[in-house]
Design a protein around this motif. Structure first.
Motif, mmCIF file in Angstrom:
data_model
loop_
_atom_site.group_PDB
_atom_site.id
_atom_site.type_symbol
_atom_site.label_atom_id
_atom_site.label_comp_id
_atom_site.label_asym_id
_atom_site.label_seq_id
_atom_site.Cartn_x
_atom_site.Cartn_y
_atom_site.Cartn_z
ATOM 1 N N ASN A 9 0.832 -1.202 0.000
ATOM 2 C CA ASN A 9 0.000 0.000 0.000
ATOM 3 C C ASN A 9 0.862 1.245 0.000
ATOM 4 O O ASN A 9 2.074 1.176 0.189
ATOM 5 N N ARG A 56 -2.752 -3.200 -3.076
ATOM 6 C CA ARG A 56 -2.529 -3.971 -4.300
ATOM 7 C C ARG A 56 -2.422 -5.449 -3.975
ATOM 8 O O ARG A 56 -1.734 -5.834 -3.042
ATOM 9 N N THR A 99 -3.782 3.287 -2.220
ATOM 10 C CA THR A 99 -4.231 2.030 -2.807
ATOM 11 C C THR A 99 -3.660 0.845 -2.030
ATOM 12 O O THR A 99 -2.597 0.934 -1.402
ATOM 13 N N VAL A 138 -6.330 -3.761 -7.732
ATOM 14 C CA VAL A 138 -6.098 -2.510 -7.003
ATOM 15 C C VAL A 138 -7.363 -2.111 -6.249
ATOM 16 O O VAL A 138 -8.453 -2.071 -6.821
ATOM 17 N N HIS A 141 -8.922 1.037 -4.362
ATOM 18 C CA HIS A 141 -8.759 2.487 -4.260
ATOM 19 C C HIS A 141 -9.412 2.959 -2.957
ATOM 20 O O HIS A 141 -10.568 2.618 -2.687
#
Length: 146
Positions: A37, A50, A48, A60, A62
């Protein structure tokens, strides 16, 4: 649109709220118990998480910090998924809220991940519910060395 559902996890952790807070808000520590992150503990910060892509979702998540009141309250949006990925759940627009309360011998942790709309987000709710249920143990382990 269906009714929204939430995953709720409550657990007593044997560390101070400050130590748990550090584990919840330090990017490299978050990566050890959740995902890589670019998190910063500041209201309004966009970041984000991941993970591995699934189907046509890029992996991803958000997020945006919605509330940050050290060392007691952290809340952030959690948006990810794909509208054309029904086998793995549809797009998720949700909120994760962490509440830390000092308790005898440590901290009472409460995590609420709210905003799963059924039937579209049922898959994510089931899978993430399993993962979130184990998160307290992972945070405890990481906090011990933090």
């Amino acid at each position: 649109m269906g009714e929204a559902h939430a995953i709720v996890v409550e657990k007593h952790l044997p560390h101070s709220p400050d130590k748990i807070w550090r584990t919840l808000t330090t990017s490299d520590l978050i990566a050890k118990w959740l995902m890589p992150n670019d998190f910063v503990a500041a209201t309004g910060h966009r970041f984000t998480f991941r993970t591995e892509p699934v189907g046509d979702w890029d992996g991803v998540v958000h997020c945006e910090v919605l509330a940050c009141e050290p060392p007691h309250l952290l809340s952030y949006s959690w948006k990810g998924g794909s509208d054309s990925n029904p086998a793995y759940g549809l797009r998720l627009d949700s909120v994760v809220t962490w509440t830390l309360t000092a308790a005898e011998g440590g901290t009472h942790l409460r995590m609420v991940h709210d905003g799963f709309v059924f039937p579209g987000n049922k898959f994510q709710f089931d899978i993430m519910g399993q993962g979130w249920s184990r998160i307290g143990d992972a945070i405890t382990r990481i906090a011990a060395d933090a």
